[in-house]
Design a protein around this motif. Structure first.
Motif, mmCIF file in Angstrom:
data_model
loop_
_atom_site.group_PDB
_atom_site.id
_atom_site.type_symbol
_atom_site.label_atom_id
_atom_site.label_comp_id
_atom_site.label_asym_id
_atom_site.label_seq_id
_atom_site.Cartn_x
_atom_site.Cartn_y
_atom_site.Cartn_z
ATOM 1 N N ILE A 85 0.850 -1.184 0.000
ATOM 2 C CA ILE A 85 0.000 0.000 0.000
ATOM 3 C C ILE A 85 0.887 1.236 0.000
ATOM 4 O O ILE A 85 1.662 1.468 0.934
ATOM 5 N N ALA A 86 0.787 2.027 -1.067
ATOM 6 C CA ALA A 86 1.579 3.246 -1.198
ATOM 7 C C ALA A 86 1.074 4.320 -0.248
ATOM 8 O O ALA A 86 -0.103 4.317 0.139
ATOM 9 N N PRO A 87 1.929 5.281 0.113
ATOM 10 C CA PRO A 87 1.471 6.364 0.985
ATOM 11 C C PRO A 87 0.523 7.305 0.246
ATOM 12 O O PRO A 87 0.876 7.872 -0.784
ATOM 13 N N THR A 88 -0.671 7.424 0.757
ATOM 14 C CA THR A 88 -1.661 8.373 0.238
ATOM 15 C C THR A 88 -2.282 9.102 1.417
ATOM 16 O O THR A 88 -2.436 8.531 2.504
ATOM 17 N N ALA A 89 -2.651 10.347 1.199
ATOM 18 C CA ALA A 89 -3.111 11.204 2.293
ATOM 19 C C ALA A 89 -4.611 11.084 2.526
ATOM 20 O O ALA A 89 -5.364 10.639 1.660
ATOM 21 N N PHE A 90 -5.030 11.471 3.716
ATOM 22 C CA PHE A 90 -6.420 11.825 4.018
ATOM 23 C C PHE A 90 -7.410 10.681 3.808
ATOM 24 O O PHE A 90 -8.463 10.845 3.195
ATOM 25 N N HIS A 91 -7.114 9.504 4.356
ATOM 26 C CA HIS A 91 -8.022 8.370 4.177
ATOM 27 C C HIS A 91 -9.375 8.583 4.846
ATOM 28 O O HIS A 91 -10.368 7.969 4.444
ATOM 29 N N CYS A 92 -9.428 9.443 5.860
ATOM 30 C CA CYS A 92 -10.715 9.688 6.529
ATOM 31 C C CYS A 92 -11.698 10.452 5.646
ATOM 32 O O CYS A 92 -12.886 10.523 5.967
ATOM 33 N N LEU A 93 -11.221 11.020 4.542
ATOM 34 C CA LEU A 93 -12.159 11.603 3.581
ATOM 35 C C LEU A 93 -12.995 10.523 2.906
ATOM 36 O O LEU A 93 -14.113 10.786 2.444
ATOM 37 N N ALA A 94 -12.452 9.310 2.835
ATOM 38 C CA ALA A 94 -13.142 8.220 2.146
ATOM 39 C C ALA A 94 -13.914 7.319 3.087
ATOM 40 O O ALA A 94 -14.911 6.698 2.681
ATOM 41 N N TRP A 95 -13.478 7.233 4.345
ATOM 42 C CA TRP A 95 -14.101 6.327 5.312
ATOM 43 C C TRP A 95 -13.777 6.840 6.711
ATOM 44 O O TRP A 95 -12.652 7.264 6.961
ATOM 45 N N PRO A 96 -14.745 6.814 7.644
ATOM 46 C CA PRO A 96 -14.524 7.459 8.956
ATOM 47 C C PRO A 96 -13.282 6.983 9.702
ATOM 48 O O PRO A 96 -12.596 7.785 10.328
ATOM 49 N N ASP A 97 -12.979 5.688 9.661
ATOM 50 C CA ASP A 97 -11.805 5.176 10.372
ATOM 51 C C ASP A 97 -10.508 5.369 9.595
ATOM 52 O O ASP A 97 -9.423 5.123 10.120
ATOM 53 N N GLY A 98 -10.615 5.743 8.333
ATOM 54 C CA GLY A 98 -9.466 6.113 7.518
ATOM 55 C C GLY A 98 -8.303 5.151 7.579
ATOM 56 O O GLY A 98 -8.433 3.951 7.321
ATOM 57 N N GLU A 99 -7.153 5.685 7.929
ATOM 58 C CA GLU A 99 -5.915 4.906 7.915
ATOM 59 C C GLU A 99 -5.947 3.732 8.890
ATOM 60 O O GLU A 99 -5.210 2.753 8.691
ATOM 61 N N MET A 100 -6.764 3.785 9.917
ATOM 62 C CA MET A 100 -6.864 2.635 10.813
ATOM 63 C C MET A 100 -7.463 1.440 10.084
ATOM 64 O O MET A 100 -7.015 0.300 10.265
#
Length: 366
Positions: A85-100
């Motif tokens: 998985i490459a580093p990408t920013a702001f996962h919480c924009l796509a899903w509430p738990d985001g990077e977790m």
């Protein structure tokens, strides 16, 4: 196959482009365009995809592919498949738990997750969510070097296994859709790794941090500076030429990610798969070489490995998976790509990763 309930109709998600279509339909317009954006005319973003289609496979037959093995190692650690998985920013924009959610998916599949500095969950939250995961940390160099130093020490103490130094962003590329949309993080989200650092800042913002925070004076000497801070292996992300690959080896790094930032920085530069071979040839096996950009199918993974990549990293498809159903969606994306890769290996006569080599591919003009 993954199914998404949509009223009485159900949509079957059987390839990465299905997740892309789902994300485009369900994310807010500005969020979708932030993830999808390339620099300027998006030529490099699009060529990352097209370049894979210019490569043809030369499969071998009658090789007994009844038993298959996709395992490999990166920097000595075994992973279940050469996909990360490459580093990408702001996962919480796509899903509430985001990077977790992303971290849990990677942990469950025994794959490498490169956490972004620009995460909307902190590195501590990521580790808590997936304590046994195999993680690297992506780092920028800031004008205030103490910001970078503090991050390095935090992630080393948390058990991250390598630093991925991004070197292709002395300035942020011109992403027209973000400018038109006046893209900003919503008030409830922050760049959590800098929580509390910029509380008194009220000036212009650049993707969640004050403008002009990144240091454009970064140079090769800063690799030595970074090595002085940590025992962690250092991987340089953003290399596209043999000349820079040779300099990376000279400066003692342990790996290179061949990357053009998903086409988000300098428009018109090389597609990553087109740059890969000369970099692999330049380093001559002295350090590991990885690649990101444009990987959408299992045969793309196979082509990249045939040209010398040790592992591929995917970015945008992970966000599409998050938009579908968080951890479950990310796992779906990774499982589909892994199974496609396994099938492509088998149909090419490769029983394990060590049998994939350059004789498997040839370039073709479309």
């Amino acid at each position: 196959m993954f199914r998404s309930g949509q009223g009485d109709a159900e949509m079957s998600l059987i390839c990465l482009s299905d997740f892309e279509a789902y994300a485009k339909d369900h994310l807010p317009k500005a969020t979708w365009e932030y993830y999808a954006a390339g620099a300027d005319e998006c030529c490099t973003r699009d060529d990352n995809l097209l370049a894979f289609k210019r490569i043809r496979l030369r499969p071998r037959m009658l090789r007994d592919v009844s038993v298959m093995d996709t395992r490999t190692t990166v920097l000595g650690t075994e992973i279940s498949c050469p996909i990360g998985i490459a580093p990408t920013a702001f996962h919480c924009l796509a899903w509430p738990d985001g990077e977790m959610s992303t971290a849990r998916a990677a942990e469950s599949l025994n794959l490498c997750y490169v956490a972004s500095t620009y995460s909307t969950c902190s590195v501590e939250e990521i580790v808590t969510a997936a304590p046994d995961g195999f993680r690297w940390f992506q780092l920028y160099v800031y004008r205030d070097r103490k910001l970078s130093e503090q991050l390095v020490h935090r992630v080393e103490a948390l058990g991250f296994k390598a630093l991925v130094l991004t070197v292709d962003v002395p300035y942020t590329g011109k992403r027209r859709s973000d400018i038109r949309n006046n893209f900003r993080l919503p008030p409830h989200l922050k760049v959590k790794n800098f929580e509390g650092v910029f509380e008194e800042h009220y000036g212009p913002d650049n993707y969640g941090v004050p403008a002009n925070t990144l240091d454009p004076s970064i140079s090769w000497k800063d690799v030595y500076w970074l090595r002085s801070l940590t025992r962690l292996p250092i991987i340089i992300k953003g290399i596209l030429t043999k000349e820079d690959a040779e300099l990376a080896v000279e400066h003692g790094v342990q790996g290179i990610i061949v990357s053009n930032h998903g086409g988000r920085q300098l428009d018109g530069e090389l597609a990553t798969i087109d740059a890969l071979s000369e970099i692999v040839d330049a380093v001559q096996g002295r350090i590991e070489v990885y690649i990101d950009g444009g990987i959408r199918t299992g045969s793309d993974v196979l082509k990249a490995l045939a040209l010398g990549a040790k592992c591929v990293f995917i970015g945008r498809p992970i966000v599409w998976g998050l938009a579908y159903k968080g951890e479950e969606g990310v796992k779906g994306v990774l499982q589909i790509l892994t199974e496609e890769f396994r099938l492509s290996m088998a149909l090419s006569g490769c029983r394990n990763v060590s049998e994939i080599n350059r004789n498997l591919v040839q370039f073709s003009k479309l």
